[in-house]
Structure formats: structure tokens, C-alpha cells
Design an enzyme around this catalytic site. Structure first.
Site, PDB file in Angstrom:
ATOM      1  N   GLY A 163       0.839  -1.202   0.000  1.00 22.00           N
ATOM      2  CA  GLY A 163       0.000   0.000   0.000  1.00 22.00           C
ATOM      3  C   GLY A 163       0.869   1.245   0.000  1.00 22.00           C
ATOM      4  O   GLY A 163       2.031   1.203  -0.396  1.00 22.00           O
TER       5      GLY A 163
ATOM      6  N   THR B 155       3.079   4.573   1.086  1.00 19.86           N
ATOM      7  CA  THR B 155       4.245   4.774   1.952  1.00 19.86           C
ATOM      8  C   THR B 155       3.797   5.311   3.323  1.00 19.86           C
ATOM      9  O   THR B 155       4.335   4.908   4.359  1.00 19.86           O
ATOM     10  CB  THR B 155       5.228   5.743   1.257  1.00 19.86           C
ATOM     11  OG1 THR B 155       5.565   5.164  -0.013  1.00 19.86           O
ATOM     12  CG2 THR B 155       6.498   5.937   2.056  1.00 19.86           C
TER      13      THR B 155
ATOM     14  N   VAL C  92       0.945   4.815   5.002  1.00 21.36           N
ATOM     15  CA  VAL C  92       0.399   3.743   5.862  1.00 21.36           C
ATOM     16  C   VAL C  92       1.509   2.733   6.194  1.00 21.36           C
ATOM     17  O   VAL C  92       1.529   2.166   7.287  1.00 21.36           O
ATOM     18  CB  VAL C  92      -0.834   3.073   5.208  1.00 21.36           C
ATOM     19  CG1 VAL C  92      -1.329   1.909   6.060  1.00 21.36           C
ATOM     20  CG2 VAL C  92      -1.963   4.092   5.033  1.00 21.36           C
ATOM     21  N   GLY C  93       2.470   2.585   5.295  1.00 18.43           N
ATOM     22  CA  GLY C  93       3.616   1.722   5.578  1.00 18.43           C
ATOM     23  C   GLY C  93       4.315   2.141   6.872  1.00 18.43           C
ATOM     24  O   GLY C  93       4.740   1.303   7.671  1.00 18.43           O
TER      25      GLY C  93
ATOM     26  N   GLU D 233       5.693  -3.268   0.737  1.00 19.35           N
ATOM     27  CA  GLU D 233       5.651  -3.078  -0.726  1.00 19.35           C
ATOM     28  C   GLU D 233       4.918  -1.765  -0.956  1.00 19.35           C
ATOM     29  O   GLU D 233       3.689  -1.708  -0.891  1.00 19.35           O
ATOM     30  CB  GLU D 233       4.915  -4.264  -1.385  1.00 19.35           C
ATOM     31  CG  GLU D 233       5.572  -5.616  -1.149  1.00 19.35           C
ATOM     32  CD  GLU D 233       6.822  -5.849  -2.000  1.00 19.35           C
ATOM     33  OE1 GLU D 233       7.013  -5.117  -2.991  1.00 19.35           O
ATOM     34  OE2 GLU D 233       7.607  -6.749  -1.659  1.00 19.35           O
TER      35      GLU D 233
ATOM     36  N   CYS E  41       1.484   0.528  -9.153  1.00 19.15           N
ATOM     37  CA  CYS E  41       2.699   1.002  -8.469  1.00 19.15           C
ATOM     38  C   CYS E  41       3.895   1.011  -9.395  1.00 19.15           C
ATOM     39  O   CYS E  41       4.806   1.803  -9.228  1.00 19.15           O
ATOM     40  CB  CYS E  41       2.978   0.131  -7.245  1.00 19.15           C
ATOM     41  SG  CYS E  41       3.119  -1.617  -7.658  1.00 19.15           S
TER      42      CYS E  41
HETATM   43  P1  NAD Z   1      -5.399   1.100   0.713  1.00 16.95           P
HETATM   44  O1  NAD Z   1      -6.170   2.310   1.124  1.00 16.95           O
HETATM   45  O2  NAD Z   1      -6.106  -0.070   0.178  1.00 16.95           O
HETATM   46  O3  NAD Z   1      -4.515   0.667   1.960  1.00 16.95           O
HETATM   47  C1  NAD Z   1      -3.703  -0.489   1.954  1.00 16.95           C
HETATM   48  C2  NAD Z   1      -3.973  -1.244   3.234  1.00 16.95           C
HETATM   49  O4  NAD Z   1      -3.686  -0.420   4.357  1.00 16.95           O
HETATM   50  C3  NAD Z   1      -5.425  -1.707   3.382  1.00 16.95           C
HETATM   51  O5  NAD Z   1      -5.459  -3.036   3.852  1.00 16.95           O
HETATM   52  C4  NAD Z   1      -5.989  -0.718   4.377  1.00 16.95           C
HETATM   53  O6  NAD Z   1      -7.022  -1.273   5.156  1.00 16.95           O
HETATM   54  C5  NAD Z   1      -4.798  -0.387   5.247  1.00 16.95           C
HETATM   55  N1  NAD Z   1      -4.882   0.940   5.837  1.00 16.95           N
HETATM   56  C6  NAD Z   1      -5.284   2.081   5.229  1.00 16.95           C
HETATM   57  N2  NAD Z   1      -5.210   3.128   6.080  1.00 16.95           N
HETATM   58  C7  NAD Z   1      -4.757   2.644   7.265  1.00 16.95           C
HETATM   59  C8  NAD Z   1      -4.461   3.232   8.544  1.00 16.95           C
HETATM   60  N3  NAD Z   1      -4.622   4.534   8.759  1.00 16.95           N
HETATM   61  N4  NAD Z   1      -4.011   2.428   9.523  1.00 16.95           N
HETATM   62  C9  NAD Z   1      -3.826   1.111   9.290  1.00 16.95           C
HETATM   63  N5  NAD Z   1      -4.079   0.502   8.109  1.00 16.95           N
HETATM   64  C10 NAD Z   1      -4.552   1.242   7.114  1.00 16.95           C
HETATM   65  O7  NAD Z   1      -4.344   1.476  -0.369  1.00 16.95           O
HETATM   66  P2  NAD Z   1      -3.418   2.726  -0.565  1.00 16.95           P
HETATM   67  O8  NAD Z   1      -2.642   2.946   0.692  1.00 16.95           O
HETATM   68  O9  NAD Z   1      -4.180   3.819  -1.215  1.00 16.95           O
HETATM   69  O10 NAD Z   1      -2.452   2.044  -1.662  1.00 16.95           O
HETATM   70  C11 NAD Z   1      -2.056   2.634  -2.832  1.00 16.95           C
HETATM   71  C12 NAD Z   1      -0.543   2.610  -2.782  1.00 16.95           C
HETATM   72  O11 NAD Z   1      -0.098   1.282  -2.832  1.00 16.95           O
HETATM   73  C13 NAD Z   1       0.146   3.320  -3.914  1.00 16.95           C
HETATM   74  O12 NAD Z   1       1.107   4.177  -3.360  1.00 16.95           O
HETATM   75  C14 NAD Z   1       0.846   2.211  -4.663  1.00 16.95           C
HETATM   76  O13 NAD Z   1       2.044   2.607  -5.283  1.00 16.95           O
HETATM   77  C15 NAD Z   1       1.086   1.222  -3.585  1.00 16.95           C
HETATM   78  N6  NAD Z   1       1.233  -0.118  -4.158  1.00 16.95           N
HETATM   79  C16 NAD Z   1       2.424  -0.731  -4.014  1.00 16.95           C
HETATM   80  C17 NAD Z   1       2.603  -1.986  -4.576  1.00 16.95           C
HETATM   81  C18 NAD Z   1       3.913  -2.685  -4.458  1.00 16.95           C
HETATM   82  O14 NAD Z   1       3.932  -3.887  -4.716  1.00 16.95           O
HETATM   83  N7  NAD Z   1       4.988  -2.017  -4.091  1.00 16.95           N
HETATM   84  C19 NAD Z   1       1.554  -2.599  -5.246  1.00 16.95           C
HETATM   85  C20 NAD Z   1       0.358  -1.930  -5.355  1.00 16.95           C
HETATM   86  C21 NAD Z   1       0.195  -0.689  -4.804  1.00 16.95           C
END
Ligand code: NAD
Length: 441
Positions: free
Chosen positions: A189, A191, A193-194, A211, A245
Site C-alpha cells: 500500500g 508509503t 500507511v507503511g 511493498e 505502483c
Molecule cells: P489502501 O487504502 O487499500 O490501503 C492499503 C492497506 O492499508 C489496506 O489493507 C488498508 O485497510 C490499510 N490501511 C489504510 N489506512 C490505514 C491506517 N490509517 N491504519 C492502518 N491501516 C490502514 O491502499 P493505498 O494505501 O491507497 O495504496 C495505494 C498505494 O499502494 C500506492 O502508493 C501504490 O504505489 C502502492 N502499491 C504498491 C505496490 C507494491 O507492490 N509495491 C503494489 C500496489 C500498490
């Protein structure tokens, strides 16, 4: 439609049950792991239409290039499990010593998926975690509702409930989930939330694989087949509406090549979606209003700071953002400040490889770095003078589909990797075993 969130009060019990399940040691057996992988493969094969239908409903993506990849991954692990899992012999220190590395399962693994590839970004790591002998808790993204629902229904039906459990929810549920103790957290997801995931994991000293986001550049040089490069860039920028991504985020291109690049990108889009992508069933949509609003705001900034040479139309009722090309872009512009994650293609003037390296090194490390050049010295210099999750020469993102290569980021684009044997390494502990013959009495 909605997702049925897992009651928050039940989350600690679910995780405790998974941890207890690991201690039955059933997942140590390779045959048991294969049975689970076969069940996962059956689940995918027997429900391709449901899985693809959910993706279509969430993202409007007509062609399914996601589900089949998951089936291939299951097959790969089923066919190669013995070789991937065997002990690795090591040297002893004295005659008679027996030393080796044993790949032991970590225990209970949390896998958190995201919405842009809502099926594969759950099932790909899940297959690896099962192959390595773990018990898994899966948390699909709540943003891709149809996919979360179908995954919940199918994983519950096909998989051993003591090995795979699904938890659904948004921030409230995920926050409680992250307070539990896991043996590994695998997160895909953003960066931002990472950082939250890693901070939560640190409380239990739980290792993480992250990731994360992209902002991947494509570099166009003099020594390249410009038409081929432009066609590939066009396809990746419009597939999944640029919500990938690994897509090309921006292009670095000498000024005198830009016109040909632009015309070829436009021609490729016309070929794929006709003159009006809004009327095309082949053109996907933005996932939701929140992402649409973010992209529309970005387009407003672009219209003030840069030149829109193609596209630029939006329609909130259809979550439609037109494939768009933007020129006159400099690094301080809004469009260059974060990952675009949408169908907007900025072209940044860049006359040579020195400038390209300089620009790339001013940004966070990208997930993928794409070079279009036949000059070996260019790729050597990029490999030496920049950092990124991967480098691909004369193509885009193709490394993702190669199980012989690790897939992952570095710095802000992530940590750790998976795919093929790298999944086994990620989801295992490389345990040192040193057996010395007993001393004579
Ligand atoms: P998302 O909103 O689906 O969140 C990802 C996960 O984080 C979900 O399971 C969600 O429930 C959890 N989450 C969201 N907010 C949270 C919080 N505040 N606290 C705890 N958990 C939480 O997706 P997103 O974050 O919008 O993802 C899009 C990003 O993912 C883009 O930056 C994309 O580049 C990246 N991505 C990376 C890869 C990779 O393999 N490197 C692949 C696909 C997407």
C-alpha cells in the site's frame, strides 16, 4: 454492496487462534502445504469469473491479467516446493560437523492487501506464505469492496480455516489488528500507511515486508527505438487507469524527441480506446471519489503550472479521468511532488544520462526505473549511480512476472521482497543448524 467488517472485539481471539493453530505443527509438512496450495489453485480456477467480475466491478478493468498470474504462482510453488524448501548445506568447523541452513516457517503472518490489484496483492503473498509453512491472516483492502467480498467468501470456503483466516475492515479494525502479535507482517500500500504498519510492528519486534509506492521514471535516450518506448509507456500509463505502483510515473526525454513521443503515445491510446476513451468499454475507471478528487485537484494544479498537450477532461459521475499528457514540467511542480497513481503523464525535459541521474537522485528511490537505450554504458551508469527497487531496460515492469527475480522496493518504495524463492526466504527464518558428533566419554 458494503463489506461486513470483522467485529473489533473478535480480532484478538482470531489472532490467538491462528497462533495456537501454528503450534499444532501441521504446516511443517510439505505435503500439507501443497494440499493448501492446491486448494488455493482450485479456488482460483473454479471461480475465475467471480474473481474477474469483482475486479471489473471495483476498477472497471475488462481484461483479467491478475487472476491467471495468481494461478501460475500456485503452480510454481506446487511444482518447486521440495527444491525451494530443502536445507542448504554449510561448512562445518571440524571433521564430522554437520551444518546446514533450515528454512523454518515464521509462524502467524499478517498479509495486508491494497485496492489497485485487489486479488493478486493478497493471493500472491498468501501463496508464498503458505508455501513456506505459515498460518496466515489476510486483510483485503476495504477500498475494493467487491474483491474483498469475493476473497472472503472463497478463502473461507476453500482453505483450511486453521491456516487462512480473513479479517475485514477499515482503519478502526486494522488498528486493532496491528496491535496483535504477529511473526511477520507483509503490507502492500501507500508509503504513509507503511510507516503506521512499521511503527505498530516495532512494538512487538515483528519483522515487516513493505511493498510501497512508486513514482517510477522512464528515461528516453537518443539511442532508442522511440516508437516502441512510447507505445509501452502509453499502455502502462492507461492500464488500470495508471493506478499501478510499477507504472511509468513520469518520462525524462530530450526536447527534440518529445513531439514524436507525444504523437506515438496519443496514437497508441486512440488505437486502444478509440477517439473518445470515455465512450470505451476498454478504458478502466478511478477506484473511488476520494482518488478521483485527488487526481482532479492535481490536474487543476497542472493546468496552472504546466501545458496540457493532450486530454485533461474529467467526469465525476463516471470516475473518469482522461489519459493526459503534460509538458513543461519541472521538479518543483505539484505533479512531481508525489506518486501520481493515475493516467496523467508528465514529460520532463532531460537532455542526457547525466541529467537523468541527477533528477532521479533528487527524488525518493523509485520502485522501478525504466531505461530506453541500446547503449550499455547508460544502463551501467544507472546501476552504479542510482538506487531503485528494480531496473528494467527497454521495457516496463516486466520483472514483476519473472519468479526468478525478487520483487520489492528500497527506501520509500519499500523494504524486503517476494516472488519465487524470495517469497520462501521472506516468509521463513533461515535457521542455523550445527550438529557436532558427541564427544567420546
Ligand atoms: P489502501 O487504502 O487499500 O490501503 C492499503 C492497506 O492499508 C489496506 O489493507 C488498508 O485497510 C490499510 N490501511 C489504510 N489506512 C490505514 C491506517 N490509517 N491504519 C492502518 N491501516 C490502514 O491502499 P493505498 O494505501 O491507497 O495504496 C495505494 C498505494 O499502494 C500506492 O502508493 C501504490 O504505489 C502502492 N502499491 C504498491 C505496490 C507494491 O507492490 N509495491 C503494489 C500496489 C500498490
Amino acid at each position: 454492496m458494503g463489506i461486513e467488517n470483522t467485529p473489533v472485539s473478535s480480532i484478538p481471539k482470531i489472532v490467538a487462534a491462528s497462533r495456537a493453530s501454528f503450534l499444532t505443527h501441521r504446516t511443517q509438512s510439505l505435503e500439507f502445504r501443497k494440499e493448501q496450495l492446491r486448494a488455493l489453485l482450485r479456488m482460483i480456477s473454479e471461480n475465475q469469473d467471480d474473481l474477474s467480475g469483482a475486479i471489473k466491478s471495483d476498477l472497471g478493468r475488462p481484461k483479467d491479467f491478475e487472476v491467471l498470474g495468481c494461478a501460475k504462482t500456485c503452480e510454481f510453488f506446487i511444482n518447486n516446493l521440495e527444491a525451494l524448501s530443502e536445507n542448504k548445506k554449510a561448512h562445518g568447523l571440524k571433521d564430522g560437523d554437520e551444518c546446514y541452513v533450515r528454512y523454518s516457517p515464521l509462524g502467524t503472518v499478517l498479509i495486508m492487501g491494497t485496492w489497485n490489484f485487489p486479488i493478486s496483492l493478497v493471493l500472491q503473498p498468501l501463496a508464498g506464505a503458505i508455501a513456506a509453512g505459515n498460518v496466515c491472516i489476510v486483510k483485503p483492502s476495504e477500498v475494493a469492496e467487491a474483491s474483498a467480498n469475493v476473497l472472503t467468501r472463497l478463502l473461507t470456503k476453500y482453505m483450511d480455516p486453521n491456516v487462512v483466516t480473513v479479517i475485514n475492515g477499515a482503519v478502526e479494525e486494522t488498528t486493532v489488528l496491528l496491535q496483535q502479535r504477529f511473526d511477520h507482517i507483509f503490507y502492500t500500500g501507500s508509503t504513509d500507511v507503511g510507516r503506521i504498519v512499521m511503527a505498530a510492528a516495532a512494538k512487538n519486534l515483528t519483522p515487516v515486508t513493505l511493498e510501497l509506492g512508486g513514482k517510477c521514471p522512464a528515461i528516453i535516450t537518443e539511442n532508442t527505438n522511440l516508437v516502441d518506448a512510447a507505445q509501452k509507456i502509453a499502455v502502462w500509463k492507461s492500464s488500470n487507469c495508471g493506478q499501478i505502483c510499477l507504472t511509468v510515473d513520469y518520462v525524462l526525454c530530450p526536447k527534440h524527441l518529445q513531439e514524436k513521443l507525444i504523437q506515438t503515445v496519443i496514437a497508441t491510446w486512440k488505437h486502444s480506446f478509440g477517439a473518445d476513451p470515455k465512450a470505451s468499454n476498454a478504458y478502466p475507471k478511478i477506484i473511488n471519489k476520494r482518488q478521483f478528487d485527488r487526481l482532479e485537484k492535481l490536474l487543476e494544479a497542472v493546468k496552472k503550472q504546466n501545458t496540457v498537450v493532450h486530454g485533461g477532461r474529467t467526469d465525476a459521475t463516471r470516475l473518469f479521468i482522461e489519459p493526459t499528457i503534460v509538458t513543461g514540467v519541472s521538479l518543483s511542480d505539484e505533479i512531481m511532488k508525489g506518486e501520481i497513481f493515475g493516467p496523467i503523464l508528465p514529460i520532463v525535459p532531460c537532455e542526457n544520462i547525466d541529467q537523468a541521474i541527477n533528477i532521479i537522485n533528487q527524488q525518493e528511490h523509485p520502485l522501478g526505473l525504466y531505461l530506453f537505450s541500446s547503449d550499455k554504458e547508460h544502463s551501467e551508469r544507472l546501476l552504479k549511480e542510482t538506487r531503485s527497487g528494480a531496473v528494467v531496460v527497454n521495457d516496463i515492469a516486466v520483472h514483476y512476472g519473472n519468479p526468478s527475480l525478487p520483487f520489492g522496493g528500497v527506501g520509500n518504495s519499500g523494504m524486503g521482497s517476494y516472488h519465487g524463492k524470495y517469497s520462501i526466504e521472506t516468509f521463513s527464518h533461515a535457521r542455523a543448524v550445527f550438529i557436532r558428533p558427541q564427544a567420546h566419554l
